[in-house]
Design an enzyme around this catalytic site. Structure first.
Site, PDB file in Angstrom:
ATOM      1  N   SER A 122      66.023  50.946 -47.777  1.00  0.00           N
ATOM      2  CA  SER A 122      64.968  49.852 -48.590  1.00  0.00           C
ATOM      3  C   SER A 122      65.859  49.115 -48.988  1.00  0.00           C
ATOM      4  O   SER A 122      67.091  49.042 -50.278  1.00  0.00           O
ATOM      5  CB  SER A 122      63.678  49.584 -49.075  1.00  0.00           C
ATOM      6  OG  SER A 122      64.450  51.337 -50.650  1.00  0.00           O
TER       7      SER A 122
ATOM      8  N   GLY B 227      67.455  64.674 -51.437  1.00  0.00           N
ATOM      9  CA  GLY B 227      66.340  63.560 -51.569  1.00  0.00           C
ATOM     10  C   GLY B 227      66.794  62.615 -52.675  1.00  0.00           C
ATOM     11  O   GLY B 227      68.106  62.130 -52.416  1.00  0.00           O
TER      12      GLY B 227
ATOM     13  N   CYS C 262      64.781  47.415 -39.689  1.00  0.00           N
ATOM     14  CA  CYS C 262      65.215  46.777 -40.341  1.00  0.00           C
ATOM     15  C   CYS C 262      65.164  45.227 -39.462  1.00  0.00           C
ATOM     16  O   CYS C 262      64.772  44.335 -40.354  1.00  0.00           O
ATOM     17  CB  CYS C 262      66.009  46.700 -41.686  1.00  0.00           C
ATOM     18  SG  CYS C 262      67.622  47.083 -40.818  1.00  0.00           S
TER      19      CYS C 262
ATOM     20  N   GLU D 292      57.627  43.211 -46.644  1.00  0.00           N
ATOM     21  CA  GLU D 292      58.899  43.913 -45.301  1.00  0.00           C
ATOM     22  C   GLU D 292      57.917  45.200 -45.360  1.00  0.00           C
ATOM     23  O   GLU D 292      57.154  46.135 -45.911  1.00  0.00           O
ATOM     24  CB  GLU D 292      59.754  44.430 -45.598  1.00  0.00           C
ATOM     25  CG  GLU D 292      60.228  45.699 -44.412  1.00  0.00           C
ATOM     26  CD  GLU D 292      61.706  46.159 -44.263  1.00  0.00           C
ATOM     27  OE1 GLU D 292      62.741  45.702 -43.561  1.00  0.00           O
ATOM     28  OE2 GLU D 292      61.893  46.300 -45.744  1.00  0.00           O
ATOM     29  N   ILE D 293      56.809  45.217 -44.383  1.00  0.00           N
ATOM     30  CA  ILE D 293      55.652  46.199 -43.909  1.00  0.00           C
ATOM     31  C   ILE D 293      56.584  47.127 -43.118  1.00  0.00           C
ATOM     32  O   ILE D 293      56.207  49.231 -43.752  1.00  0.00           O
ATOM     33  CB  ILE D 293      54.470  45.960 -42.992  1.00  0.00           C
ATOM     34  CG1 ILE D 293      53.812  44.540 -43.723  1.00  0.00           C
ATOM     35  CG2 ILE D 293      53.852  46.876 -43.090  1.00  0.00           C
ATOM     36  CD1 ILE D 293      53.418  43.949 -42.384  1.00  0.00           C
TER      37      ILE D 293
ATOM     38  N   GLY E   4      68.046  49.326 -52.736  1.00  0.00           N
ATOM     39  CA  GLY E   4      69.735  48.767 -52.840  1.00  0.00           C
ATOM     40  C   GLY E   4      69.927  48.314 -54.152  1.00  0.00           C
ATOM     41  O   GLY E   4      71.009  48.308 -54.559  1.00  0.00           O
TER      42      GLY E   4
ATOM     43  N   GLU F 143      72.828  47.452 -46.226  1.00  0.00           N
ATOM     44  CA  GLU F 143      72.134  46.693 -45.443  1.00  0.00           C
ATOM     45  C   GLU F 143      70.574  47.400 -46.113  1.00  0.00           C
ATOM     46  O   GLU F 143      70.261  48.462 -45.501  1.00  0.00           O
ATOM     47  CB  GLU F 143      72.342  47.375 -43.965  1.00  0.00           C
ATOM     48  CG  GLU F 143      71.776  46.696 -42.474  1.00  0.00           C
ATOM     49  CD  GLU F 143      72.028  47.101 -41.744  1.00  0.00           C
ATOM     50  OE1 GLU F 143      71.097  46.978 -40.970  1.00  0.00           O
ATOM     51  OE2 GLU F 143      72.642  47.145 -41.042  1.00  0.00           O
ATOM     52  N   LEU F 144      69.972  46.080 -46.283  1.00  0.00           N
ATOM     53  CA  LEU F 144      68.440  46.747 -46.794  1.00  0.00           C
ATOM     54  C   LEU F 144      67.842  46.561 -46.221  1.00  0.00           C
ATOM     55  O   LEU F 144      67.381  45.533 -44.721  1.00  0.00           O
ATOM     56  CB  LEU F 144      68.676  46.148 -47.960  1.00  0.00           C
ATOM     57  CG  LEU F 144      69.509  46.402 -49.232  1.00  0.00           C
ATOM     58  CD1 LEU F 144      69.832  45.493 -50.604  1.00  0.00           C
ATOM     59  CD2 LEU F 144      69.989  47.617 -49.061  1.00  0.00           C
TER      60      LEU F 144
ATOM     61  N   LYS G 119      75.388  61.715 -46.767  1.00  0.00           N
ATOM     62  CA  LYS G 119      74.100  62.287 -47.185  1.00  0.00           C
ATOM     63  C   LYS G 119      72.931  61.580 -46.017  1.00  0.00           C
ATOM     64  O   LYS G 119      72.561  60.489 -45.874  1.00  0.00           O
ATOM     65  CB  LYS G 119      73.429  61.780 -48.950  1.00  0.00           C
ATOM     66  CG  LYS G 119      72.549  62.439 -49.208  1.00  0.00           C
ATOM     67  CD  LYS G 119      71.875  62.330 -50.369  1.00  0.00           C
ATOM     68  CE  LYS G 119      70.328  61.366 -49.761  1.00  0.00           C
ATOM     69  NZ  LYS G 119      69.611  61.884 -49.187  1.00  0.00           N
TER      70      LYS G 119
END
Length: 499
Positions: free
Chosen positions: A245, A224, A302, A402-403, A249, A266-267, A192
């Site tokens: 994100s 979505g 990231c 995290e921005i 996760g 992997e976040l 997906k």
């Protein structure tokens, strides 16, 4: 600018997206959604939002192909030849794939074609995993005790049906890392793509669909958040490989408990770069770190170091050169070869980043440059001038959260131990950098910083080395033998030699 983007859209003949299940392309008879281009917010095309019903169909096809089909039991040489032919087709479609990726996320076309997110880089990933196919082996173990005549060995078997949920910022590489490893190990896959970036992945799916894969081994759906949630919680899925994100996760981690799914997550990241005064060049170091936030994908990666911890003796010099770099970026048409930076992926994300800029100022940090939306021909897109903050306290949000955008915080330090404490003062631990010419200090600090990977005088990821995070940055690793371990189960076989 809009004319060139829409010209590329017309040139490529974009049509409403289909889904690929059980070896055939299908038109979806349910709801659809528009994919818009972040540089101008114009619609590129629409895709199926398959939801739970589409997920059920795709998982059923993958389940049947794994439980009854030949792929998991196919000789290694045959599986390897199929994937190698797919790699050649990626090279043939290289320019088309790069254009589609630019129409997905706005990355400048020159960078889409020739950097670590390019079609060639994706082909390299598939090539690496194809090389593992005939080398996935187990071990034999020495007899443990004289009281029994038992010999032991282990073998690796494919983990089963894999749900691969991709991020929007590097769809080609994400596709290769997850699908390449899964197919190499004999798994079947349901992919997906992100709802923001379907075009390049669907073309990769078309190329893979033309290969000799048995029906149901590879499936691709679109949708979505609800579609992703249905896939990640589906009891017919044995493993989820997700990049995105930390919040998503965490939801996947909770949902995986229904059937103890294997996970590769992997976040997010809040990576730190530690700059010591003995670096070869403060100017080039500042250009590099500010460039990672301001150019390429505009900080929407990231692993990007977004906290620059700089020794106080060279701090002012670092800030001076970082400002010059930020002011040198060129925002605009992604098909213009002089454009350096991508737009922000969505209006919602742009507003979120601008909110962090305001909160940083409100909480006492000083904005040295950027942090504004440009006007003129860029007004209709999700554009933002790269921002640099100083006077950043460790307790404020722009230091801690995290921005995921073009925002760099520069913080001075006096002692090595202080820099390490600041680097580790985060709930994330994905990556980081150390800049120094002192080799002993480089390795000492690299060992002390808690992160899944760390670069010394630079940072890059490659197919044959593991990548992943600690703490809230994820679970597991992708790349090299680590991916083979992640997509296989280890089985121990005991032989009674007295029978």
């Amino acid at each position: 600018m809009e004319d060139l983007i829409m010209e590329a859209r017309a040139e490529l003949g974009l049509r409403p997206g289909r889904i690929f299940i059980g070896g055939r392309w299908m038109d979806w008879d349910g709801p659809r959604f528009d994919q818009v281009h972040p540089a101008n917010n114009r619609v590129m095309t629409c895709f199926a939002d398959v939801g739970e019903r589409g997920v059920d169909q795709a998982v059923a096809a993958a389940r049947k192909a794994f439980d009854e089909g030949p792929w998991p039991r196919m000789p290694a040489q045959d599986r390897k030849r199929i994937i190698q032919r797919f790699i050649e087709r990626i090279y043939t479609a290289e320019e088309l794939l790069a254009k589609l990726q630019t129409l997905d996320n706005g990355i400048p076309y020159t960078l889409s074609l020739a950097t670590r997110v390019s079609p060639k880089a994706a082909a390299d990933v598939f090539d690496h995993f194809a090389g593992w196919i005939d080398k996935i082996n187990g071990e034999t173990y020495p007899r443990f005790s004289s009281t029994s005549n038992m010999d032991y060995m282990s073998i690796r078997e494919p983990v089963g049906v894999v749900g691969a949920i991709l991020a929007w910022n590097a769809p080609l590489i994400m596709f290769a890392l997850k699908v390449g490893a899964a197919l190499a190990c004999g798994c079947t896959v349901v992919v997906k793509p992100s709802e923001y970036a379907n075009l390049a992945v669907m073309k990769m799916a078309e190329i893979l669909a033309e290969s000799e894969l048995p029906p149901g081994v590879f499936n691709v759906i679109s949708g979505g958040a609800s579609t992703g949630a249905s896939l990640s919680s589906h009891r017919g899925v044995d493993k989820i490989s997700f990049t995105g994100s930390a919040t998503t996760g965490e939801r996947i981690l909770a949902a995986s408990g229904t059937n103890m799914k294997r996970l590769s997550l992997e976040l997010g990241g809040k990576s730190a770069a530690i700059v010591f005064p003995d670096v070869h060049s403060i100017a080039s170091t500042a250009n590099s770190l500010m460039g990672l936030c301001s150019s390429f994908l505009s900080g929407q990666v990231c692993s990007t170091p977004t906290r620059a911890l700089v020794h106080r003796s060279v701090f002012d010099e670092f800030v001076h050169h970082a400002v010059l770099q930020a002011q040198s970026v060129k925002l605009g048409d992604p098909f213009d070869p002089t454009t350096t930076s991508a737009p922000i992926i969505s209006k919602g994300q742009l507003n979120r980043i601008l909110g962090y800029v305001e909160s940083g100022k409100r909480e006492g940090a000083r904005l040295v440059c950027g942090g504004r939306q440009p006007g003129g021909t860029l007004a209709n897109g999700n554009w933002m001038e790269p921002a640099l903050f100083v006077d950043v306290k460790r307790e404020i949000s722009i230091f801690r959260e995290e921005i995921f955008g073009p925002v760099l915080c520069a913080i001075p330090f006096d002692r090595e131990e202080e820099a390490v404490r600041m680097a580790n003062d985060s709930e994330y631990g994905l990556a980081g950098c150390i800049y120094t010419t002192d080799v002993r200090r480089a390795f000492r600090v690299a060992r002390a910083v808690r992160s899944g990977s760390i670069g010394i005088n630079g940072y890059a990821s490659v197919p044959n080395a593991p990548m992943g995070g600690v703490k809230r940055s994820g679970i597991g690793r992708e790349g090299g033998w680590s991916s083979i371990e992640a997509f296989t189960e280890l089985k121990t076989i005991d032989f009674n030699m007295d029978v």
